[in-house]
Design an enzyme around this catalytic site. Structure first.
Site, PDB file in Angstrom:
ATOM      1  N   HIS A 176       0.853  -1.195   0.000  1.00  8.82           N
ATOM      2  CA  HIS A 176       0.000   0.000   0.000  1.00  8.82           C
ATOM      3  C   HIS A 176       0.885   1.240   0.000  1.00  8.82           C
ATOM      4  O   HIS A 176       1.972   1.233   0.554  1.00  8.82           O
ATOM      5  CB  HIS A 176      -0.881   0.015   1.262  1.00  8.82           C
ATOM      6  N   ASP A 189      -7.963  -5.272  -0.278  1.00 11.74           N
ATOM      7  CA  ASP A 189      -8.398  -6.042  -1.455  1.00 11.74           C
ATOM      8  C   ASP A 189      -8.111  -7.527  -1.344  1.00 11.74           C
ATOM      9  O   ASP A 189      -8.610  -8.312  -2.162  1.00 11.74           O
ATOM     10  CB  ASP A 189      -7.711  -5.488  -2.711  1.00 11.74           C
TER      11      ASP A 189
HETATM   12  C1  SDX Z   1      -6.042   0.288  -2.981  1.00 13.05           C
HETATM   13  O1  SDX Z   1      -4.348   4.772  -1.994  1.00 13.05           O
HETATM   14  C2  SDX Z   1      -5.285   4.103  -1.432  1.00 13.05           C
HETATM   15  O2  SDX Z   1      -5.668   4.387  -0.358  1.00 13.05           O
HETATM   16  C3  SDX Z   1      -5.821   2.946  -2.221  1.00 13.05           C
HETATM   17  C4  SDX Z   1      -6.830   2.081  -1.496  1.00 13.05           C
HETATM   18  C5  SDX Z   1      -8.099   2.836  -1.250  1.00 13.05           C
HETATM   19  O3  SDX Z   1      -8.834   2.443  -0.346  1.00 13.05           O
HETATM   20  O4  SDX Z   1      -8.401   3.779  -2.054  1.00 13.05           O
HETATM   21  O5  SDX Z   1      -6.300   1.631  -0.274  1.00 13.05           O
HETATM   22  C6  SDX Z   1      -7.216   0.869  -2.317  1.00 13.05           C
HETATM   23  O6  SDX Z   1      -5.751   0.656  -4.093  1.00 13.05           O
HETATM   24  C7  SDX Z   1      -5.189  -0.701  -2.206  1.00 13.05           C
HETATM   25  C8  SDX Z   1      -3.960  -1.157  -3.016  1.00 13.05           C
HETATM   26  C9  SDX Z   1      -4.456  -2.222  -3.987  1.00 13.05           C
HETATM   27  N1  SDX Z   1      -3.375  -2.564  -4.940  1.00 13.05           N
HETATM   28  C10 SDX Z   1      -2.815  -3.778  -4.895  1.00 13.05           C
HETATM   29  O7  SDX Z   1      -3.006  -4.622  -4.007  1.00 13.05           O
HETATM   30  C11 SDX Z   1      -1.926  -4.066  -6.087  1.00 13.05           C
HETATM   31  C12 SDX Z   1      -0.634  -4.684  -5.561  1.00 13.05           C
HETATM   32  N2  SDX Z   1       0.017  -3.657  -4.779  1.00 13.05           N
HETATM   33  C13 SDX Z   1       1.058  -2.919  -5.486  1.00 13.05           C
HETATM   34  O8  SDX Z   1       0.762  -2.613  -6.817  1.00 13.05           O
HETATM   35  C14 SDX Z   1       1.613  -1.807  -4.622  1.00 13.05           C
HETATM   36  O9  SDX Z   1       1.727  -2.268  -3.348  1.00 13.05           O
HETATM   37  C15 SDX Z   1       0.944  -0.460  -4.573  1.00 13.05           C
HETATM   38  C16 SDX Z   1       0.694   0.105  -5.926  1.00 13.05           C
HETATM   39  C17 SDX Z   1      -0.327  -0.555  -3.828  1.00 13.05           C
HETATM   40  C18 SDX Z   1       1.932   0.419  -3.857  1.00 13.05           C
HETATM   41  O10 SDX Z   1       3.076   0.407  -4.648  1.00 13.05           O
HETATM   42  P1  SDX Z   1       4.372   1.191  -4.180  1.00 13.05           P
HETATM   43  O11 SDX Z   1       4.015   2.569  -3.782  1.00 13.05           O
HETATM   44  O12 SDX Z   1       5.454   0.987  -5.212  1.00 13.05           O
HETATM   45  O13 SDX Z   1       4.779   0.393  -2.881  1.00 13.05           O
HETATM   46  P2  SDX Z   1       6.094   0.621  -2.152  1.00 13.05           P
HETATM   47  O14 SDX Z   1       6.784   1.886  -2.566  1.00 13.05           O
HETATM   48  O15 SDX Z   1       5.778   0.460  -0.694  1.00 13.05           O
HETATM   49  O16 SDX Z   1       7.008  -0.613  -2.659  1.00 13.05           O
HETATM   50  C19 SDX Z   1       8.143  -0.955  -1.893  1.00 13.05           C
HETATM   51  C20 SDX Z   1       8.749  -2.167  -2.571  1.00 13.05           C
HETATM   52  C21 SDX Z   1       9.076  -1.965  -4.042  1.00 13.05           C
HETATM   53  O17 SDX Z   1      10.121  -2.874  -4.309  1.00 13.05           O
HETATM   54  P3  SDX Z   1      11.692  -2.331  -4.294  1.00 13.05           P
HETATM   55  O18 SDX Z   1      11.740  -1.300  -5.396  1.00 13.05           O
HETATM   56  O19 SDX Z   1      11.890  -1.715  -2.903  1.00 13.05           O
HETATM   57  O20 SDX Z   1      12.509  -3.567  -4.546  1.00 13.05           O
HETATM   58  O21 SDX Z   1       7.804  -3.269  -2.531  1.00 13.05           O
HETATM   59  C22 SDX Z   1       7.514  -3.682  -3.865  1.00 13.05           C
HETATM   60  C23 SDX Z   1       7.845  -2.503  -4.758  1.00 13.05           C
HETATM   61  O22 SDX Z   1       8.167  -2.969  -6.065  1.00 13.05           O
HETATM   62  N3  SDX Z   1       6.075  -4.007  -3.896  1.00 13.05           N
HETATM   63  C24 SDX Z   1       5.600  -5.212  -4.168  1.00 13.05           C
HETATM   64  C25 SDX Z   1       4.209  -5.090  -4.017  1.00 13.05           C
HETATM   65  N4  SDX Z   1       3.902  -3.845  -3.650  1.00 13.05           N
HETATM   66  C26 SDX Z   1       5.074  -3.169  -3.562  1.00 13.05           C
HETATM   67  N5  SDX Z   1       6.219  -6.364  -4.548  1.00 13.05           N
HETATM   68  C27 SDX Z   1       5.390  -7.407  -4.755  1.00 13.05           C
HETATM   69  N6  SDX Z   1       4.029  -7.391  -4.622  1.00 13.05           N
HETATM   70  C28 SDX Z   1       3.428  -6.240  -4.249  1.00 13.05           C
HETATM   71  N7  SDX Z   1       2.096  -6.207  -4.119  1.00 13.05           N
END
Ligand code: SDX
Length: 397
Positions: free
Chosen positions: A273, A331
């Site tokens: 998130h 989710d």
């Molecule tokens: C919602 O904003 C909101 O409030 C949204 C929401 C709402 O109520 O409106 O809460 C609803 O959208 C919830 C999120 C739903 N999305 C997903 O579940 C899709 C999977 N999640 C990812 O796409 C991701 O976690 C995000 C988009 C939600 C956040 O992405 P970020 O900002 O890149 O996360 P981060 O900066 O904390 O990532 C840190 C690391 C990164 O790797 P490194 O570059 O450090 O090696 O964690 C990795 C990211 O690549 N990472 C994941 C991951 N999410 C982040 N790796 C694997 N699986 C994941 N799900």
């Protein structure tokens, strides 16, 4: 210093939006709607009370709750012409494509609630959108099924009415199961608002131009559709189905290896998130609902639920996810609950949009109600070419 909360000046100078509606502490995993913890609202209130809270700033008393409920109940029908708008879509259109069109089309019917700068218009538009979203989502579903639309029944409550419009047919009386009604109402509460997420920011920016409320909410529906946002519940269930098809719990290790391989592009959908760097409080409540619904329906041995719990256990113990603070978000379990209710995977985001409509409206009205607001204009840092002259075609390389 804004109200009870203090922010460092650096943050305030960059913060695009100040709001009094929803507060998230991502490190603590805390979510408050107008100061009330989501854990208490999910247990002590229903969705329409939560709508009243988000719109008006405090929980309704008994009279206000009854009046608001009656107002919403008596606006659940849509103009009969809307059904002809649906006929333009293919039957296999994605419900979110249909919903985006239907919500935008409301602008063409309700002219006494389209002037966003008129407080009375905003009030009526809010009631109409909250009341009609279940009807529109159910119509999109029925259209795809080739079944007749079911008109709302005013003796049913909000979630029960939606269940009947979705799964009832003119051929027999539809019996609303209380456990499904409660589960759906909780799903609506948990998804109602979430401060300045992508779709809410879209609604604010769109509404800041002075367009009508229906068009601004339609923009939010379109943004929520994305798999990184509201589409994640559909993507999370698809991910669980894929792992199940490849061998289920025994194959989780292989899947986790793919996720860790940056080149695979595979993400653990329903995890991570932008704000929560601790457990999403909504995910805990959603897991409880999952347990309750599956137990009541005798599905506690549901292989997907067992797979989800095994995946969560591994992710919570694996350094890769722990270091990145990747916890289940709202989710992750909502898809399993919706599947148990009988909602098709491609409609999960439609349910999310139905619930989030009140948050979008509350945030839009908060912005428009501020006399200082102006049309949004996000800043940019230009990284392109410096000034240069056009060469004649023959001289271009
Ligand atoms: C919602 O904003 C909101 O409030 C949204 C929401 C709402 O109520 O409106 O809460 C609803 O959208 C919830 C999120 C739903 N999305 C997903 O579940 C899709 C999977 N999640 C990812 O796409 C991701 O976690 C995000 C988009 C939600 C956040 O992405 P970020 O900002 O890149 O996360 P981060 O900066 O904390 O990532 C840190 C690391 C990164 O790797 P490194 O570059 O450090 O090696 O964690 C990795 C990211 O690549 N990472 C994941 C991951 N999410 C982040 N790796 C694997 N699986 C994941 N799900």
């Amino acid at each position: 210093q804004t109200g009870m909360f203090t922010y460092d000046p650096g943050f305030l100078s960059t913060a695009a939006t100040q709001s009094a509606i929803t507060y998230i502490d991502g490190d603590k995993g805390e979510l408050l709607y107008r100061g009330y913890p989501i854990e208490q609202l999910a247990v002590h209130c229903n969705f329409l009370e939560t709508c009243y809270l988000l719109l008006h700033g405090d929980l309704p008393d008994a009279t206000q709750k009854a009046d608001f409920t009656s107002l919403v109940t008596n606006h659940t029908m849509v103009n009969e012409q809307m059904q002809f708008f649906l006929r333009g879509f293919r039957r296999d259109a994605h419900p979110m494509a249909v919903l985006t069109g239907l919500v935008g089309a409301l602008s063409a019917f309700y002219h006494d609630s389209t002037d966003i700068n008129n407080p009375q218009h905003r009030e009526i538009a809010a009631i109409r959108l909250i009341a009609k979203m279940p009807t529109l989502v159910a119509m999109a579903y029925k259209y795809g099924m080739g079944q007749p639309y079911m008109y709302p029944h005013n003796h049913l409550n909000y979630a029960g009415n939606f269940l009947r419009m979705m799964f009832g047919t003119p051929c027999e009386e539809y019996q609303v199961k209380p456990v499904l009604e409660r589960a759906l109402d909780r799903i609506f509460i948990l998804h109602a608002d979430h401060e300045q997420n992508a779709s809410t920011s879209t609604v604010r920016l769109c509404g800041s131009s002075g367009t009508n409320p229906f068009a601004a909410i339609a923009a939010g529906v379109a943004c929520l559709w994305g798999p990184a946002h509201g589409g994640a519940n559909e993507a999370a269930l698809t991910m669980l189905h894929d792992i199940q098809a490849q061998g289920g719990v025994e194959k989780i290790g292989e899947f986790i290896r793919q996720v860790k391989d940056k080149n695979s592009g595979v993400k653990l959908m329903g995890f991570g998130h932008r704000v929560y760097k601790n457990y999403d409080p909504r995910a805990k409540l959603m897991q409880e609902t999952c347990n309750e619904v599956l137990a009541e329906l005798g599905l506690e041995k549901d292989p997907l639920f067992k797979l989800a719990k095994a995946l969560e256990k591994i992710a919570l113990e694996d350094d890769y996810f722990v270091q990145r603070k990747l916890y289940p978000n709202v989710d992750f379990y909502s898809g399993i609950v919706q599947r148990a209710i009988g909602i098709p995977v491609n409609l999960f985001t439609g349910i999310f949009a139905l619930a989030r409509t009140v948050g979008w409206i509350a945030q839009l009205n908060e912005m428009i109600g501020d006399p200082e607001y102006k049309i949004g204009r996000p800043r940019q840092l230009f990284t392109g070419s410096t000034r240069r002259d056009v060469l004649p075609l023959a001289e271009r390389r």
